[in-house]
Design an enzyme around this catalytic site. Sequence first.
Site, PDB file in Angstrom:
ATOM      1  N   TYR A  77       1.086  -1.096  -0.037  1.00  0.00           N
ATOM      2  CA  TYR A  77       0.079  -0.091  -0.015  1.00  0.00           C
ATOM      3  C   TYR A  77       0.883   1.285  -0.056  1.00  0.00           C
ATOM      4  CZ  TYR A  77      -4.250  -2.410   1.775  1.00  0.00           C
ATOM      5  OH  TYR A  77      -5.481  -2.972   1.939  1.00  0.00           O
ATOM      6  N   GLU A 123      -5.527  -1.325   8.147  1.00  0.00           N
ATOM      7  CA  GLU A 123      -5.345  -1.048   9.981  1.00  0.00           C
ATOM      8  C   GLU A 123      -4.367   0.121  10.155  1.00  0.00           C
ATOM      9  OE1 GLU A 123      -6.915  -4.088   8.627  1.00  0.00           O
ATOM     10  OE2 GLU A 123      -5.004  -4.909   8.391  1.00  0.00           O
ATOM     11  N   ASN A 180      -9.741   0.834  -2.495  1.00  0.00           N
ATOM     12  CA  ASN A 180      -9.574  -0.531  -1.841  1.00  0.00           C
ATOM     13  C   ASN A 180     -10.920  -0.982  -1.373  1.00  0.00           C
ATOM     14  OD1 ASN A 180      -7.663  -2.530  -0.803  1.00  0.00           O
ATOM     15  ND2 ASN A 180      -8.381  -1.638   1.209  1.00  0.00           N
ATOM     16  N   GLU A 181     -11.247  -2.263  -1.564  1.00  0.00           N
ATOM     17  CA  GLU A 181     -12.405  -2.615  -1.068  1.00  0.00           C
ATOM     18  C   GLU A 181     -13.665  -1.810  -1.097  1.00  0.00           C
ATOM     19  OE1 GLU A 181     -11.816  -4.480   2.606  1.00  0.00           O
ATOM     20  OE2 GLU A 181     -10.911  -6.307   1.863  1.00  0.00           O
ATOM     21  N   GLU A 256      -5.574 -10.301  -1.346  1.00  0.00           N
ATOM     22  CA  GLU A 256      -5.402 -10.772   0.121  1.00  0.00           C
ATOM     23  C   GLU A 256      -5.833 -12.219   0.695  1.00  0.00           C
ATOM     24  OE1 GLU A 256      -7.180  -7.482   2.868  1.00  0.00           O
ATOM     25  OE2 GLU A 256      -6.383  -5.935   1.451  1.00  0.00           O
ATOM     26  N   TYR A 321       0.897  -9.992  12.985  1.00  0.00           N
ATOM     27  CA  TYR A 321      -0.129 -10.500  12.042  1.00  0.00           C
ATOM     28  C   TYR A 321       0.019 -11.955  11.927  1.00  0.00           C
ATOM     29  CZ  TYR A 321      -3.872  -9.683   8.460  1.00  0.00           C
ATOM     30  OH  TYR A 321      -4.867  -9.638   7.687  1.00  0.00           O
TER      31      TYR A 321
END
Length: 553
Positions: A77, A123, A180-181, A256, A321
Amino acid sequence: ALRSLSARRFKFSSLLFLLSFSPRTFSVDYQKNCFQKDGQPFRYISGSIHYNRIPRVYWKDRLLKMYMAGLNAIQTYIPWNYHEESPGQYNFSGDRDLMYFLKLAQDIGLLVILRPGPYICGEWEMGGLPAWLLNKKDIVLRSSDKGEGAVDRWMGKLLPMIKPYLYENGGPIITVQVENEYGSYFACDFDYLRHLTGLFREHLGQTVVLFTTDGGSVGFLKCGSIQGLYATVDFGPGKFVFRLVNQYLGVFVNSEFYTGWLDHWGSHHSVVSTDAVTKTLTEMLQIGANVNLYMFIGGTNFGYWNGANEPYSAQPTSYDYDAPLTEAGDLTKKYFAIQNFHKIPDGIIPPTTPKFAYGSITLQKVPAGILERFQTITINITGKAGSRVDILVENMGRINYGKGINDFKGLVSNMTLGADVLTGWTMYSLNIDEAVSQGVLGKSVSSDPPQPSTLSLPTFYGGSFVIPDGIPGQIWINGFNLGRYWPARGPQVTLFVPSSILSTAAPNNITVLELEAAPCSSGPCSVEFTDTPILGVTLHSKPISRLFSKDLL
Ligand SMILES: *[C@@H]1O[C@H](CO)[C@@H](O)[C@H](O)[C@H]1NC(C)=O
Ligand SMILES: *[C@@H]1O[C@H](CO)[C@@H](O)[C@H](O)[C@H]1NC(C)=O
Ligand SMILES: *[C@@H]1O[C@H](CO)[C@@H](O)[C@H](O)[C@H]1NC(C)=O
Ligand SMILES: *[C@@H]1O[C@H](CO)[C@@H](O)[C@H](O)[C@H]1NC(C)=O
């Protein structure tokens, strides 16, 4: 005349040579349902790495480890707010040197899938959107209300910098994501998507493959996909949605594929088993899908860069993560399991870097009086009529997903003294990083006498190096903002200290901001350096809703 003619002919033939032997092209083959790179069928197995979550000195190490895992591409990103913290003031240097990151990836042999937003979720504080967009109070973010041209200006700055790095121009970037989404957002504003597409085409040209990414259901793809942008989906282990949304897809791409999951303060540390990851990965690769592993290395939300979900729940400093490479770049069982999937290049995997337990460092309170001008809101205060009240509001990270991304900070509701609403506030943001690095905390910022209260006040502690238990706060080492700690909440208990911020030439200085209580008044405080991270201890679990997008998939 003869000489010049032959010279021209020579030039002409060398041009032909370039055209026929260096065809750097990347496209979608809708007949064969695959990507074509330089005219050959191509499939990527990529991994996500966010340069903004890793100190620059480690980029090469992490990228090399990704290359040695057998990946042929990486995905990142670009957080707008990281590069334009104030309107018109751009920063692309040091840890923010995106161009150096792209070049490094290419030198190592990795292609790049780029996700420049402008909204990224990730996030990350406010999903990558700069908080100053909220100066226009009624702004509808991620819509045709483009914040008085801010999106166009940012893209007009960023995309021309990106252009030379496109694959067709000799660089590593094979595809570029728009937004994005978007299908998960309420606005469903196709004019906005069309406008962005136009901007991307204007600055990047007509040939680069542009794509969208959405959750793997028809509902998400309805508002997220648009003609002219290649549709991809995202989903984690145990899900397999390609065929459910086949009508929207050509080449199957999972942008993803979740190797792990994110954390929140006060909830349990997320862990995803290696077997679950490899099982679904096998299924996807068997049908020829292109896959990006999100995350391959998560890294760290240094400073104040973490985001939050709704109902309000902030993400911790660590963005480990449970990925194949740990927050500190260490090789894991998951890494080696994934390495089994493809031909591994010749060479040596950089080893896990050693960790040092420097032990315990005692801290002193930095000069009395400092920050005592800041008072907390739910307290009894005493003072003379006409006294000034100062309030320090800690931001905790802005919401990065959903309707609530217009996340105002500061005093957002009425303050009352007894029954009277207090008005006439002056609000400003405190450049705390600068204050810490310039050592100005030693100087009192108020001439008012300290006001007694029943709560302890935010206090800075310093030492030259056991995180005090119980309270949230912030830690700097040598002026570098390591992030928040909140061991009483968990699940994160330790903070990652990159060796690059430590000095061997001078004593290292540590600064700790205690936000709620000052446990050191009764005795000395200390900070302990250990060699093992603790990310999975939830001491106090607050009931939080897990109802945010990715859980719904
Ligand atoms: C730009 O960002 C880098 C990396 O965070 C930082 O070291 C530098 O001070 C910033 N430059 C400016 C002018 O703010
Ligand atoms: C404020 O002071 C009053 C009187 O002493 C006391 O009853 C009350 O509990 C205090 N409130 C808080 C929030 O400390
Ligand atoms: C805040 O105070 C103003 C008066 O100053 C009042 O009109 C308003 O309704 C109050 N808002 C809330 C949410 O209580
Ligand atoms: C720590 O602070 C001291 C005193 O200000 C300074 O001399 C020293 O250089 C600092 N250390 C580092 C690593 O910046």
